[in-house]
Write a protein that holds these residues in place. Structure first.
Motif, mmCIF file in Angstrom:
data_model
loop_
_atom_site.group_PDB
_atom_site.id
_atom_site.type_symbol
_atom_site.label_atom_id
_atom_site.label_comp_id
_atom_site.label_asym_id
_atom_site.label_seq_id
_atom_site.Cartn_x
_atom_site.Cartn_y
_atom_site.Cartn_z
ATOM 1 N N CYS A 1 0.840 -1.207 0.000
ATOM 2 C CA CYS A 1 0.000 0.000 0.000
ATOM 3 C C CYS A 1 0.874 1.256 0.000
ATOM 4 O O CYS A 1 0.634 2.198 -0.756
ATOM 5 C CB CYS A 1 -0.908 0.020 1.223
ATOM 6 S SG CYS A 1 -2.231 -1.166 1.114
ATOM 7 N N MET A 2 1.895 1.238 0.854
ATOM 8 C CA MET A 2 2.775 2.403 0.912
ATOM 9 C C MET A 2 3.507 2.583 -0.425
ATOM 10 O O MET A 2 3.559 3.687 -0.970
ATOM 11 C CB MET A 2 3.789 2.257 2.038
ATOM 12 C CG MET A 2 4.685 3.461 2.171
ATOM 13 S SD MET A 2 6.121 3.135 3.173
ATOM 14 C CE MET A 2 7.030 1.991 2.188
ATOM 15 N N GLN A 3 4.039 1.464 -0.943
ATOM 16 C CA GLN A 3 4.780 1.550 -2.214
ATOM 17 C C GLN A 3 3.883 2.080 -3.342
ATOM 18 O O GLN A 3 4.338 2.815 -4.209
ATOM 19 C CB GLN A 3 5.297 0.164 -2.620
ATOM 20 C CG GLN A 3 6.242 -0.477 -1.642
ATOM 21 C CD GLN A 3 7.654 0.076 -1.736
ATOM 22 O OE1 GLN A 3 8.025 0.670 -2.732
ATOM 23 N NE2 GLN A 3 8.419 -0.108 -0.685
ATOM 24 N N LEU A 4 2.605 1.699 -3.288
ATOM 25 C CA LEU A 4 1.696 2.131 -4.352
ATOM 26 C C LEU A 4 1.507 3.644 -4.373
ATOM 27 O O LEU A 4 1.264 4.219 -5.431
ATOM 28 C CB LEU A 4 0.330 1.446 -4.193
ATOM 29 C CG LEU A 4 0.189 0.125 -4.944
ATOM 30 C CD1 LEU A 4 -1.026 -0.646 -4.448
ATOM 31 C CD2 LEU A 4 0.092 0.329 -6.456
ATOM 32 N N VAL A 5 1.591 4.283 -3.208
ATOM 33 C CA VAL A 5 1.449 5.737 -3.211
ATOM 34 C C VAL A 5 2.794 6.476 -3.192
ATOM 35 O O VAL A 5 2.826 7.698 -3.298
ATOM 36 C CB VAL A 5 0.535 6.251 -2.073
ATOM 37 C CG1 VAL A 5 -0.890 5.783 -2.268
ATOM 38 C CG2 VAL A 5 1.044 5.837 -0.715
ATOM 39 N N MET A 6 3.894 5.723 -3.056
ATOM 40 C CA MET A 6 5.219 6.358 -3.108
ATOM 41 C C MET A 6 5.861 6.164 -4.487
ATOM 42 O O MET A 6 6.380 7.098 -5.088
ATOM 43 C CB MET A 6 6.165 5.745 -2.061
ATOM 44 C CG MET A 6 5.706 5.869 -0.625
ATOM 45 S SD MET A 6 6.072 7.448 0.148
ATOM 46 C CE MET A 6 7.839 7.464 0.213
ATOM 47 N N SER B 1 -7.575 -2.479 -5.307
ATOM 48 C CA SER B 1 -8.020 -2.012 -6.624
ATOM 49 C C SER B 1 -8.651 -0.621 -6.515
ATOM 50 O O SER B 1 -8.519 0.186 -7.441
ATOM 51 C CB SER B 1 -8.945 -3.013 -7.313
ATOM 52 O OG SER B 1 -9.981 -3.392 -6.478
ATOM 53 N N ASP B 2 -9.297 -0.316 -5.399
ATOM 54 C CA ASP B 2 -9.815 1.051 -5.232
ATOM 55 C C ASP B 2 -8.674 2.040 -4.986
ATOM 56 O O ASP B 2 -8.685 3.157 -5.498
ATOM 57 C CB ASP B 2 -10.804 1.113 -4.057
ATOM 58 C CG ASP B 2 -12.214 0.712 -4.484
ATOM 59 O OD1 ASP B 2 -12.341 -0.026 -5.484
ATOM 60 O OD2 ASP B 2 -13.184 1.118 -3.828
ATOM 61 N N LEU B 3 -7.694 1.609 -4.200
ATOM 62 C CA LEU B 3 -6.529 2.476 -3.976
ATOM 63 C C LEU B 3 -5.870 2.810 -5.324
ATOM 64 O O LEU B 3 -5.569 3.961 -5.628
ATOM 65 C CB LEU B 3 -5.530 1.759 -3.058
ATOM 66 C CG LEU B 3 -4.333 2.540 -2.521
ATOM 67 C CD1 LEU B 3 -3.792 1.876 -1.277
ATOM 68 C CD2 LEU B 3 -3.223 2.697 -3.532
ATOM 69 N N ALA B 4 -5.707 1.770 -6.136
ATOM 70 C CA ALA B 4 -5.058 1.971 -7.443
ATOM 71 C C ALA B 4 -5.906 2.873 -8.330
ATOM 72 O O ALA B 4 -5.377 3.731 -9.049
ATOM 73 C CB ALA B 4 -4.823 0.619 -8.117
ATOM 74 N N ALA B 5 -7.233 2.730 -8.246
ATOM 75 C CA ALA B 5 -8.110 3.604 -9.037
ATOM 76 C C ALA B 5 -7.879 5.061 -8.647
ATOM 77 O O ALA B 5 -7.859 5.955 -9.499
ATOM 78 C CB ALA B 5 -9.571 3.218 -8.808
#
Ligand code: NAI
Length: 336
Positions: free
Chosen positions: A207-212, A231-235
Protein backbone atom coordinates in the motif's frame (compact mmCIF):
# COMPACT_ATOMS: atom_id res chain seq x y z
CA UNK A 1 -24.29 -10.80 -36.92
CA UNK A 2 -25.45 -9.04 -33.75
CA UNK A 3 -23.78 -10.03 -30.49
CA UNK A 4 -26.13 -11.04 -27.71
CA UNK A 5 -25.19 -9.45 -24.40
CA UNK A 6 -26.98 -9.56 -21.05
CA UNK A 7 -27.50 -6.07 -19.63
CA UNK A 8 -28.10 -5.36 -15.94
CA UNK A 9 -28.58 -1.57 -15.73
CA UNK A 10 -28.42 -1.69 -11.91
CA UNK A 11 -29.49 0.76 -9.19
CA UNK A 12 -28.91 4.44 -8.51
CA UNK A 13 -26.97 5.98 -11.41
CA UNK A 14 -27.00 2.57 -13.18
CA UNK A 15 -29.66 3.35 -15.78
CA UNK A 16 -28.08 6.73 -16.58
CA UNK A 17 -24.60 5.34 -17.21
CA UNK A 18 -25.72 2.15 -19.00
CA UNK A 19 -27.97 4.35 -21.18
CA UNK A 20 -24.92 6.43 -22.09
CA UNK A 21 -22.86 3.36 -22.91
CA UNK A 22 -25.55 1.72 -25.06
CA UNK A 23 -25.87 5.02 -26.98
CA UNK A 24 -22.08 5.22 -27.62
CA UNK A 25 -21.82 1.55 -28.69
CA UNK A 26 -24.72 2.03 -31.11
CA UNK A 27 -23.07 5.14 -32.53
CA UNK A 28 -19.88 3.10 -33.06
CA UNK A 29 -21.90 0.82 -35.34
CA UNK A 30 -21.64 -2.34 -33.24
CA UNK A 31 -24.80 -4.42 -33.38
CA UNK A 32 -25.70 -5.73 -29.97
CA UNK A 33 -28.93 -7.39 -29.02
CA UNK A 34 -29.25 -6.50 -25.33
CA UNK A 35 -31.15 -8.82 -23.01
CA UNK A 36 -31.98 -6.44 -20.18
CA UNK A 37 -32.80 -7.56 -16.61
CA UNK A 38 -33.40 -6.01 -13.24
CA UNK A 39 -31.52 -7.31 -10.22
CA UNK A 40 -31.00 -6.23 -6.61
CA UNK A 41 -33.63 -4.68 -4.31
CA UNK A 42 -36.19 -4.13 -7.09
CA UNK A 43 -35.91 -7.75 -8.25
CA UNK A 44 -36.28 -8.90 -4.65
CA UNK A 45 -39.54 -7.00 -4.21
CA UNK A 46 -40.93 -8.03 -7.62
CA UNK A 47 -39.71 -11.63 -7.93
CA UNK A 48 -38.66 -12.58 -4.39
CA UNK A 49 -34.99 -12.94 -5.35
CA UNK A 50 -32.40 -10.16 -5.87
CA UNK A 51 -30.71 -12.31 -8.53
CA UNK A 52 -33.52 -14.13 -10.37
CA UNK A 53 -32.71 -17.33 -12.23
CA UNK A 54 -33.48 -15.88 -15.72
CA UNK A 55 -30.63 -13.37 -15.24
CA UNK A 56 -28.17 -16.17 -14.56
CA UNK A 57 -29.54 -18.24 -17.45
CA UNK A 58 -29.16 -15.29 -19.82
CA UNK A 59 -25.51 -14.77 -18.82
CA UNK A 60 -24.78 -18.49 -19.14
CA UNK A 61 -26.34 -18.46 -22.62
CA UNK A 62 -24.72 -15.25 -23.88
CA UNK A 63 -21.43 -15.69 -21.98
CA UNK A 64 -21.05 -11.91 -21.82
CA UNK A 65 -22.80 -9.36 -19.62
CA UNK A 66 -22.51 -5.63 -19.00
CA UNK A 67 -23.55 -4.68 -15.51
CA UNK A 68 -24.26 -1.38 -13.78
CA UNK A 69 -23.77 -1.00 -10.01
CA UNK A 70 -26.12 -2.67 -7.54
CA UNK A 71 -26.85 -1.37 -4.06
CA UNK A 72 -26.02 -3.75 -1.20
CA UNK A 73 -27.73 -3.18 2.15
CA UNK A 74 -25.16 -2.63 4.91
CA UNK A 75 -25.18 -4.86 8.01
CA UNK A 76 -28.57 -6.46 7.28
CA UNK A 77 -30.67 -7.49 4.27
CA UNK A 78 -29.81 -9.67 1.29
CA UNK A 79 -26.25 -10.80 0.55
CA UNK A 80 -24.34 -8.87 -2.12
CA UNK A 81 -25.70 -9.72 -5.58
CA UNK A 82 -22.30 -8.84 -6.99
CA UNK A 83 -20.58 -11.44 -4.84
CA UNK A 84 -23.31 -14.03 -5.54
CA UNK A 85 -23.06 -13.46 -9.29
CA UNK A 86 -19.30 -13.97 -9.22
CA UNK A 87 -19.58 -17.11 -7.10
CA UNK A 88 -22.53 -18.70 -8.93
CA UNK A 89 -20.96 -18.23 -12.36
CA UNK A 90 -17.49 -18.99 -11.00
CA UNK A 91 -16.14 -15.71 -12.37
CA UNK A 92 -12.90 -16.31 -10.56
CA UNK A 93 -10.74 -13.53 -11.96
CA UNK A 94 -11.41 -9.88 -11.34
CA UNK A 95 -9.42 -7.75 -13.72
CA UNK A 96 -8.92 -4.03 -13.21
CA UNK A 97 -6.57 -2.20 -15.55
CA UNK A 98 -5.42 1.08 -14.04
CA UNK A 99 -4.11 3.56 -16.58
CA UNK A 100 -3.89 7.31 -16.77
CA UNK A 101 -6.43 9.01 -18.93
CA UNK A 102 -4.96 11.65 -21.22
CA UNK A 103 -5.78 15.12 -19.93
CA UNK A 104 -6.57 14.08 -16.37
CA UNK A 105 -3.85 15.50 -14.16
CA UNK A 106 -3.01 13.20 -11.25
CA UNK A 107 -0.28 13.49 -8.60
CA UNK A 108 1.45 10.26 -9.64
CA UNK A 109 2.35 10.77 -13.29
CA UNK A 110 1.99 8.12 -15.96
CA UNK A 111 0.80 4.76 -14.65
CA UNK A 112 -0.13 1.53 -16.33
CA UNK A 113 -0.77 -1.40 -14.04
CA UNK A 114 -3.32 -4.19 -13.74
CA UNK A 115 -4.90 -5.56 -10.57
CA UNK A 116 -5.83 -9.26 -10.76
CA UNK A 117 -8.01 -10.27 -7.81
CA UNK A 118 -9.17 -13.77 -6.85
CA UNK A 119 -12.93 -13.49 -6.79
CA UNK A 120 -14.42 -16.62 -5.24
CA UNK A 121 -13.04 -17.26 -1.77
CA UNK A 122 -11.05 -15.70 1.11
CA UNK A 123 -13.08 -13.75 3.69
CA UNK A 124 -15.78 -13.24 1.04
CA UNK A 125 -16.93 -16.83 1.39
CA UNK A 126 -19.71 -15.43 3.61
CA UNK A 127 -19.03 -18.07 6.29
CA UNK A 128 -19.74 -16.10 9.43
CA UNK A 129 -21.45 -17.23 12.59
CA UNK A 130 -22.01 -16.21 16.19
CA UNK A 131 -20.00 -18.56 18.40
CA UNK A 132 -21.53 -17.20 21.62
CA UNK A 133 -23.24 -13.82 22.01
CA UNK A 134 -20.57 -11.16 21.59
CA UNK A 135 -18.18 -13.43 19.65
CA UNK A 136 -18.34 -13.84 15.89
CA UNK A 137 -16.22 -16.11 13.74
CA UNK A 138 -15.61 -15.22 10.08
CA UNK A 139 -13.85 -17.85 8.04
CA UNK A 140 -11.10 -17.11 5.57
CA UNK A 141 -11.01 -19.87 2.97
CA UNK A 142 -7.95 -20.23 0.73
CA UNK A 143 -7.57 -23.29 -1.48
CA UNK A 144 -4.74 -24.61 -3.59
CA UNK A 145 -7.13 -24.98 -6.53
CA UNK A 146 -8.34 -21.37 -6.58
CA UNK A 147 -4.91 -19.92 -5.76
CA UNK A 148 -3.25 -21.90 -8.56
CA UNK A 149 -5.98 -21.00 -11.04
CA UNK A 150 -5.76 -17.25 -10.37
CA UNK A 151 -1.95 -17.30 -10.45
CA UNK A 152 -2.07 -19.00 -13.85
CA UNK A 153 -4.63 -16.43 -15.05
CA UNK A 154 -2.30 -13.58 -13.99
CA UNK A 155 0.75 -15.04 -15.76
CA UNK A 156 -1.23 -15.94 -18.90
CA UNK A 157 -2.63 -12.41 -18.95
CA UNK A 158 0.85 -10.93 -18.46
CA UNK A 159 2.26 -13.00 -21.32
CA UNK A 160 -0.64 -12.26 -23.68
CA UNK A 161 -0.55 -8.51 -23.00
CA UNK A 162 3.25 -8.20 -23.19
CA UNK A 163 3.68 -7.38 -19.52
CA UNK A 164 6.93 -7.96 -17.69
CA UNK A 165 6.23 -8.69 -14.03
CA UNK A 166 3.64 -10.21 -11.69
CA UNK A 167 3.76 -9.21 -8.01
CA UNK A 168 1.84 -11.32 -5.48
CA UNK A 169 0.58 -9.32 -2.51
CA UNK A 170 -0.11 -11.11 0.78
CA UNK A 171 0.25 -11.18 4.56
CA UNK A 172 1.94 -14.57 4.78
CA UNK A 173 4.15 -13.36 7.64
CA UNK A 174 1.03 -13.36 9.87
CA UNK A 175 -1.42 -15.70 8.11
CA UNK A 176 1.21 -18.32 7.55
CA UNK A 177 -1.15 -21.09 6.48
CA UNK A 178 -3.74 -19.28 4.35
CA UNK A 179 -1.66 -16.53 2.73
CA UNK A 180 1.28 -18.94 2.86
CA UNK A 181 -0.65 -21.35 0.62
CA UNK A 182 -1.59 -18.54 -1.77
CA UNK A 183 2.07 -17.51 -2.00
CA UNK A 184 3.29 -21.10 -2.49
CA UNK A 185 0.87 -21.62 -5.36
CA UNK A 186 2.02 -18.32 -6.89
CA UNK A 187 5.67 -19.38 -6.70
CA UNK A 188 4.99 -22.79 -8.25
CA UNK A 189 3.12 -21.25 -11.18
CA UNK A 190 5.73 -18.48 -11.55
CA UNK A 191 8.35 -21.17 -12.21
CA UNK A 192 6.42 -22.18 -15.34
CA UNK A 193 6.74 -18.64 -16.77
CA UNK A 194 10.48 -17.87 -16.79
CA UNK A 195 9.90 -15.03 -19.27
CA UNK A 196 7.83 -13.08 -16.70
CA UNK A 197 9.48 -11.66 -13.60
CA UNK A 198 7.80 -12.69 -10.35
CA UNK A 199 8.09 -11.09 -6.94
CA UNK A 200 5.94 -10.57 -3.86
CA UNK A 201 5.22 -7.93 -1.23
CA UNK A 202 3.47 -7.83 2.11
CA UNK A 203 0.19 -5.99 1.74
CA UNK A 204 0.87 -3.08 4.12
CA UNK A 205 4.20 -2.34 2.46
CA UNK A 206 2.53 -2.72 -0.96
CA UNK A 207 0.00 0.00 0.00
CA UNK A 208 2.78 2.40 0.91
CA UNK A 209 4.78 1.55 -2.21
CA UNK A 210 1.70 2.13 -4.35
CA UNK A 211 1.45 5.74 -3.21
CA UNK A 212 5.22 6.36 -3.11
CA UNK A 213 6.53 4.57 -6.22
CA UNK A 214 3.56 3.11 -8.12
CA UNK A 215 5.56 2.89 -11.37
CA UNK A 216 7.41 -0.16 -10.01
CA UNK A 217 4.25 -2.28 -10.39
CA UNK A 218 3.03 -4.06 -13.49
CA UNK A 219 0.54 -6.90 -12.78
CA UNK A 220 -0.58 -7.25 -9.14
CA UNK A 221 -2.04 -10.55 -7.93
CA UNK A 222 -4.14 -10.60 -4.78
CA UNK A 223 -6.59 -12.59 -2.73
CA UNK A 224 -10.17 -11.35 -2.66
CA UNK A 225 -10.17 -8.88 0.28
CA UNK A 226 -6.76 -7.31 -0.37
CA UNK A 227 -7.70 -7.13 -4.05
CA UNK A 228 -10.94 -5.33 -3.29
CA UNK A 229 -9.16 -2.68 -1.23
CA UNK A 230 -6.07 -2.25 -3.39
CA UNK A 231 -8.02 -2.01 -6.62
CA UNK A 232 -9.81 1.05 -5.23
CA UNK A 233 -6.53 2.48 -3.98
CA UNK A 234 -5.06 1.97 -7.44
CA UNK A 235 -8.11 3.60 -9.04
CA UNK A 236 -7.42 6.64 -6.86
CA UNK A 237 -3.96 6.96 -8.40
CA UNK A 238 -5.40 7.68 -11.85
CA UNK A 239 -8.45 9.80 -11.10
CA UNK A 240 -10.78 7.72 -8.95
CA UNK A 241 -13.68 5.33 -9.19
CA UNK A 242 -15.39 7.35 -11.90
CA UNK A 243 -12.81 6.47 -14.55
CA UNK A 244 -11.51 2.88 -14.14
CA UNK A 245 -12.97 -0.25 -15.77
CA UNK A 246 -13.39 -3.78 -14.47
CA UNK A 247 -14.26 -7.31 -15.55
CA UNK A 248 -15.07 -10.58 -13.81
CA UNK A 249 -13.91 -13.47 -15.94
CA UNK A 250 -14.39 -17.24 -15.68
CA UNK A 251 -14.45 -20.30 -17.89
CA UNK A 252 -18.22 -19.90 -18.46
CA UNK A 253 -18.22 -16.24 -19.41
CA UNK A 254 -17.47 -12.69 -18.36
CA UNK A 255 -19.37 -9.96 -16.56
CA UNK A 256 -18.04 -6.48 -17.29
CA UNK A 257 -18.70 -3.83 -14.65
CA UNK A 258 -17.26 -0.53 -13.49
CA UNK A 259 -15.54 -0.42 -10.13
CA UNK A 260 -17.76 2.24 -8.55
CA UNK A 261 -21.10 1.79 -6.78
CA UNK A 262 -24.62 3.10 -7.36
CA UNK A 263 -23.77 6.66 -6.15
CA UNK A 264 -27.15 7.29 -4.46
CA UNK A 265 -26.10 10.86 -3.65
CA UNK A 266 -26.26 11.89 -7.32
CA UNK A 267 -28.69 9.31 -8.76
CA UNK A 268 -31.41 10.49 -11.14
CA UNK A 269 -29.87 13.96 -11.60
CA UNK A 270 -28.06 13.46 -14.91
CA UNK A 271 -24.73 14.13 -13.15
CA UNK A 272 -23.10 10.69 -13.25
CA UNK A 273 -19.85 10.18 -15.08
CA UNK A 274 -20.19 7.23 -17.50
CA UNK A 275 -16.41 7.10 -18.18
CA UNK A 276 -15.73 4.04 -16.02
CA UNK A 277 -18.52 2.06 -17.62
CA UNK A 278 -17.46 3.27 -21.07
CA UNK A 279 -13.93 2.07 -20.39
CA UNK A 280 -15.47 -1.19 -19.21
CA UNK A 281 -17.48 -1.41 -22.43
CA UNK A 282 -14.27 -0.84 -24.42
CA UNK A 283 -12.79 -3.90 -22.64
CA UNK A 284 -15.97 -5.83 -23.42
CA UNK A 285 -15.90 -4.90 -27.11
CA UNK A 286 -12.29 -6.12 -27.34
CA UNK A 287 -13.37 -9.38 -25.65
CA UNK A 288 -16.12 -9.67 -28.30
CA UNK A 289 -13.55 -9.14 -31.07
CA UNK A 290 -14.85 -5.63 -31.93
CA UNK A 291 -11.39 -4.05 -31.83
CA UNK A 292 -12.03 -1.23 -34.34
CA UNK A 293 -15.12 0.02 -32.54
CA UNK A 294 -13.32 -0.27 -29.18
CA UNK A 295 -10.37 1.78 -30.51
CA UNK A 296 -12.69 4.43 -31.97
CA UNK A 297 -14.62 4.85 -28.71
CA UNK A 298 -11.38 4.97 -26.73
CA UNK A 299 -9.87 7.66 -28.95
CA UNK A 300 -13.07 9.74 -28.82
CA UNK A 301 -13.29 9.37 -25.05
CA UNK A 302 -9.65 10.29 -24.47
CA UNK A 303 -9.80 13.25 -26.85
CA UNK A 304 -12.97 14.57 -25.24
CA UNK A 305 -11.32 14.39 -21.83
CA UNK A 306 -8.05 15.86 -23.16
CA UNK A 307 -9.87 18.81 -24.74
CA UNK A 308 -11.14 19.46 -21.23
CA UNK A 309 -14.16 21.60 -22.26
CA UNK A 310 -16.81 19.01 -21.56
CA UNK A 311 -16.44 17.08 -18.36
CA UNK A 312 -18.81 15.85 -15.68
CA UNK A 313 -18.88 17.47 -12.26
CA UNK A 314 -16.77 14.83 -10.48
CA UNK A 315 -13.90 15.74 -12.86
CA UNK A 316 -14.27 19.45 -12.25
CA UNK A 317 -16.57 20.19 -15.20
CA UNK A 318 -20.22 21.25 -15.49
CA UNK A 319 -21.51 18.87 -18.18
CA UNK A 320 -24.45 16.56 -17.58
CA UNK A 321 -24.23 12.84 -18.32
CA UNK A 322 -26.09 13.35 -21.60
CA UNK A 323 -24.05 16.38 -22.72
CA UNK A 324 -20.83 14.47 -22.07
CA UNK A 325 -22.14 11.37 -23.87
CA UNK A 326 -23.20 13.41 -26.92
CA UNK A 327 -19.78 15.12 -26.98
CA UNK A 328 -18.13 11.68 -27.20
CA UNK A 329 -20.52 10.62 -29.97
CA UNK A 330 -19.76 13.84 -31.89
CA UNK A 331 -16.01 13.20 -31.47
CA UNK A 332 -16.46 9.66 -32.82
CA UNK A 333 -18.15 11.08 -35.94
CA UNK A 334 -15.25 13.51 -36.36
CA UNK A 335 -12.69 10.70 -36.07
CA UNK A 336 -14.34 8.10 -38.28
P1 NAI B 1 -20.08 4.76 -4.73
O1 NAI B 1 -19.01 4.33 -5.67
O2 NAI B 1 -21.47 4.53 -5.15
O3 NAI B 1 -19.93 6.33 -4.42
C1 NAI B 1 -18.77 6.90 -3.80
C2 NAI B 1 -18.67 8.38 -4.23
O4 NAI B 1 -18.22 8.44 -5.60
C3 NAI B 1 -20.01 9.14 -4.20
O5 NAI B 1 -19.76 10.46 -3.81
C4 NAI B 1 -20.49 9.11 -5.63
O6 NAI B 1 -21.31 10.19 -6.00
C5 NAI B 1 -19.18 9.10 -6.41
N1 NAI B 1 -19.31 8.37 -7.68
C6 NAI B 1 -19.30 7.02 -7.83
N2 NAI B 1 -19.46 6.71 -9.12
C7 NAI B 1 -19.57 7.88 -9.79
C8 NAI B 1 -19.77 8.20 -11.16
N3 NAI B 1 -19.87 7.27 -12.12
N4 NAI B 1 -19.87 9.50 -11.50
C9 NAI B 1 -19.74 10.46 -10.57
N5 NAI B 1 -19.55 10.22 -9.26
C10 NAI B 1 -19.48 8.94 -8.87
O7 NAI B 1 -19.77 4.04 -3.33
P2 NAI B 1 -20.66 3.87 -2.04
O8 NAI B 1 -21.38 5.15 -1.75
O9 NAI B 1 -19.75 3.31 -1.03
O10 NAI B 1 -21.72 2.74 -2.39
C11 NAI B 1 -23.06 2.98 -2.78
C12 NAI B 1 -23.73 1.64 -3.06
O11 NAI B 1 -23.11 1.00 -4.18
C13 NAI B 1 -23.61 0.65 -1.90
O12 NAI B 1 -24.85 0.01 -1.74
C14 NAI B 1 -22.56 -0.35 -2.34
O13 NAI B 1 -22.76 -1.62 -1.78
C15 NAI B 1 -22.80 -0.36 -3.84
N6 NAI B 1 -21.61 -0.78 -4.60
C16 NAI B 1 -21.85 -1.59 -5.69
C17 NAI B 1 -20.80 -1.99 -6.47
C18 NAI B 1 -21.11 -2.85 -7.65
O14 NAI B 1 -22.26 -3.03 -8.00
N7 NAI B 1 -20.10 -3.39 -8.31
C19 NAI B 1 -19.41 -1.58 -6.20
C20 NAI B 1 -19.28 -0.67 -5.07
C21 NAI B 1 -20.35 -0.31 -4.30
Amino acid sequence: MAHKVTLIPGDGIGSEITGAVVRVIEAAGVEIEWESFIAGAEALSRFGDPLPEPVLESIKRNKVALKGPLTTPVGTGFASVNVRLRKTLDLYANLRPVRNIPGLVTPFGALDLVVVRENTEDLYSGLEHVVVPGVVESLKIITEKASTRIARFAFDYARREGRKKVTAIHKANIMKLSDGLFLDCFRKIAAEYPDIEADDKIVDNACMQLVMKPQQFDVLLLENLYGDIISDLAAGLVGGLGVVPGANIGELGAVFEAVHGSAPDIAGRNLANPTALLQTAIMMLRYLGERNAADLIERALFQTLSDGHIRTRDLGGAASTTEYTEAIVAKMRELS
